[in-house]
Enzyme design. Structure first.
Site, PDB file in Angstrom:
ATOM      1  N   ASP A 168       0.701  -0.896   0.061  1.00  0.00           N
ATOM      2  CA  ASP A 168       0.426  -0.075   0.112  1.00  0.00           C
ATOM      3  C   ASP A 168       1.027   1.248  -0.065  1.00  0.00           C
ATOM      4  O   ASP A 168       1.752   1.513   0.702  1.00  0.00           O
ATOM      5  CB  ASP A 168      -1.059  -0.266   1.292  1.00  0.00           C
ATOM      6  CG  ASP A 168      -2.069   1.006   1.436  1.00  0.00           C
ATOM      7  OD1 ASP A 168      -2.767   1.111   0.623  1.00  0.00           O
ATOM      8  OD2 ASP A 168      -1.628   2.064   2.388  1.00  0.00           O
ATOM      9  N   GLU A 225      13.595 -14.971  -1.007  1.00  0.00           N
ATOM     10  CA  GLU A 225      14.029 -15.842   0.373  1.00  0.00           C
ATOM     11  C   GLU A 225      12.888 -17.272  -0.148  1.00  0.00           C
ATOM     12  O   GLU A 225      13.346 -18.301   0.701  1.00  0.00           O
ATOM     13  CB  GLU A 225      14.157 -15.406   1.978  1.00  0.00           C
ATOM     14  CG  GLU A 225      14.900 -14.840   2.514  1.00  0.00           C
ATOM     15  CD  GLU A 225      14.660 -14.408   3.554  1.00  0.00           C
ATOM     16  OE1 GLU A 225      13.722 -14.912   4.339  1.00  0.00           O
ATOM     17  OE2 GLU A 225      15.262 -13.074   4.160  1.00  0.00           O
TER      18      GLU A 225
HETATM   19  C1  NOJ Z   1      -3.859   3.317  -0.500  1.00  0.00           C
HETATM   20  C2  NOJ Z   1      -5.355   2.479  -0.238  1.00  0.00           C
HETATM   21  O1  NOJ Z   1      -5.372   2.241  -1.443  1.00  0.00           O
HETATM   22  C3  NOJ Z   1      -6.850   3.320   0.048  1.00  0.00           C
HETATM   23  O2  NOJ Z   1      -8.143   2.518   0.119  1.00  0.00           O
HETATM   24  C4  NOJ Z   1      -5.883   3.800   1.857  1.00  0.00           C
HETATM   25  O3  NOJ Z   1      -7.115   4.703   1.834  1.00  0.00           O
HETATM   26  C5  NOJ Z   1      -4.516   3.871   1.661  1.00  0.00           C
HETATM   27  N1  NOJ Z   1      -3.866   3.625   0.614  1.00  0.00           N
HETATM   28  C6  NOJ Z   1      -4.463   4.701   2.735  1.00  0.00           C
HETATM   29  O4  NOJ Z   1      -4.116   3.260   3.554  1.00  0.00           O
END
Ligand code: NOJ
Length: 537
Positions: A211, A265
């Protein structure tokens, strides 16, 4: 009972994350198994046969870790467990086992940039200035006048600093105050996340979608971000500044290289990364000589104008930018963006499917795209998304694209026996999986056909992409591999169009589907029709 046969995958030596198709599941909205109105892991396990039959190769689950759900799981309170609303670790193990039996890989969502403010790491960190975990997060003194340390803005509105009364310092959060950023310059943080990756890889998870990795590191000197010269009145306030000192800092690549070392790994694991940055900058996320991510997400189709000219230019530019050995990928929708159909219109959906599934690069399908789900208007009293709540009135809310999957023509569409956490679309009674599976002309059948064609014709999955051209309403390109050669010809326009084409066998059309035709030197395309023509070499 005998197990149904597993997916065999495309017959090529390419790794699964190159030849395969990823399907994103937003777990809250896929299948509820216990009647609480929220989708869960046992629900997803029940639908593995559906996914295998559709013909995808890997599922990516948005976060299912314990979370206060301030940002629906993107605020993690424990990286190595499952939130009770989604089930248990045993449910996750069972899902991985069932998926693997059907030949599907499982990708989890890892949120390394920030935790929940309820994560024990943060509770310790905020307890005192000399707590051993103090430096795990980004703490700063107020300016002499008591104000925020820098002008940095949160993606979800307002300053990205919150003053913590316990110790009188501010902490940094790129998103909600309930999502404090980890300090990736701290070696203990790096080691702790190594353990998280190994925990899931050891359980058989095949990869991670990482993310918001462009946010991992901030400027060491805490310089103010400069004003954004393109900011217009009426834009969301978060656009007021360029994110020069908060996004895509060079040190990010060191963190990603470490993630890659851990993945390497293990056999056959893959890392996908979310970074909303320009294509030129995105290329660094591949790392050098395989040191970075396998697939830094290419989000360009989410915002490129939907014309043959713009898309041809995009494909050419992307292909030209890719460093040697880097594998491309394409995305048409996700849980943060408007649904595809709501953006480009229903008539374009079959064409979009053929584009996505015939471009060179790993495609990601967002759940429900295969039946043409569109944005569902959410009345103000039912809004769930924190972004919409914090910055109302700019159309930023993501609930409309996160509504429950429509499985069958029943009142709650086979999603739940309870009250769905978000309303189903008004069209769910007519637009659902069961109805579309029974109709060979449906969008679902088109996705299924194209997904199965990719398996039988590796050129469509892993072949080179050449001769990319746009002419009037038509986009076309060729795919070549191991002596097989295909033309993909897509008519974006709403009029019948004749185009010249090398002779061959039309093996698929979005309009007439499987009916084969011989092509001599011209093809007549109906409005919004896409065709695949196989050529003799
Ligand atoms: C990107 C994610 O796809 C989104 O849904 C989220 O709110 C933000 N990152 C924060 O983690």
């Amino acid at each position: 009972m005998a197990q149904p046969p597993g997916n065999k995958g495309v017959m090529t030596s390419a790794p699964w994350w190159q030849s395969g198709v990823v399907y994103q599941i937003y777990p809250r909205s896929f299948q509820d198994s216990n009647g609480d109105g929220i989708g869960d892991l046992p629900g997803i396990s029940q639908r593995i046969d559906y996914l295998a039959d559709l013909g995808i190769d890997a599922i990516w689950l948005s976060p299912v870790y314990p979370s206060p759900m301030a940002d629906f799981g993107y605020d993690v309170a424990n990286y190595v467990d499952i939130d009770a609303v989604f089930g248990t670790l045993a449910d996750l193990d069972a899902l991985v086992k069932t998926a693997h039996q059907r030949g599907l890989k499982v990708i989890m969502d890892l949120v390394p940039n920030h935790t929940s403010d309820q994560h024990p790491w943060f509770l310790e960190s905020r307890a005192s200035r000399d707590n051993p975990k103090r430096d795990w997060y980004v703490w700063r003194d107020p300016k002499p006048d008591g104000s925020v340390p820098t002008n940095w803005l949160s993606e979800f509105g307002g300053p990205s600093w919150t003053l913590d009364p316990i110790t009188g310092q501010y902490y940094y959060h790129a998103y909600l105050a309930a999502q404090p950023d980890l300090n990736w310059r701290n070696r203990e943080v790096v080691a702790a996340m190594d353990d998280v990756l190994r925990f899931w890889f050891d359980r058989g998870v095949d990869g991670f979608r990482l993310d918001t990795i462009h946010h991992l590191i901030e400027d060491a000197d805490f310089r103010d971000n400069p004003p954004n010269p393109d900011f217009k009145p009426g834009d969301p306030p978060t656009k007021a500044l360029q994110r020069l000192y908060t996004n895509d800092r060079p040190e990010t690549q060191t963190v990603l290289a470490r993630f890659r070392q851990i993945a390497d790994e293990y056999d056959d694991r893959a890392l996908i990364g979310e970074a909303y940055i320009p294509l030129e900058a995105l290329m660094a996320y591949y790392g050098h000589a395989g040191s970075g991510l396998h697939l830094p997400f290419n989000f360009q189709l989410l915002s490129t104008p939907w014309t043959p000219q713009d898309i041809a230019e995009l494909i050419q530019r992307y292909e030209a930018l890719l460093p040697p050995g880097a594998w491309p990928n394409w995305v048409l929708g996700n849980h943060d963006r408007q649904r595809l159909i709501s953006r480009i219109g229903e008539t374009q959906a079959p064409l979009a499917a053929m584009l996505l599934l015939s471009l060179r690069g790993t495609p990601t399908i967002y759940y429900g795209e295969e039946i043409g789900m569109s944005d569902v208007p959410i009345p103000p009293e039912l809004v769930q998304d924190p972004w919409e709540k914090q910055v109302p009135g700019h159309g930023l809310g993501r609930d409309p694209a996160r509504t429950p999957m429509a499985w069958s023509p029943e009142r709650k569409s086979g999603f739940t026996h309870g009250i769905p956490w978000l309303p189903l679309g008004d069209d769910a009674l007519a637009r659902n999986v069961a109805t579309q599976k029974a109709d060979p002309q449906s969008l679902w059948s088109l996705y299924r056909d194209l997904l199965h064609l990719r398996r039988t014709e590796p050129a469509l999955a892993v072949g080179d992409c050449v001769a990319i051209q746009a002419e009037r309403s038509v986009l076309r390109y060729e795919r070549h591999h191991a002596g097989r050669r295909f033309s993909v010809i897509l008519n974006f326009g709403d009029e019948v169009t004749d185009v010249s084409a090398p002779g061959g066998d039309m093996i698929y059309s979005t309009a007439s589907r499987n009916g084969r035709r011989t092509v001599t030197d011209r093809v007549r395309l109906l409005a919004h029709e896409g065709v695949l023509v196989a050529h003799a070499r």
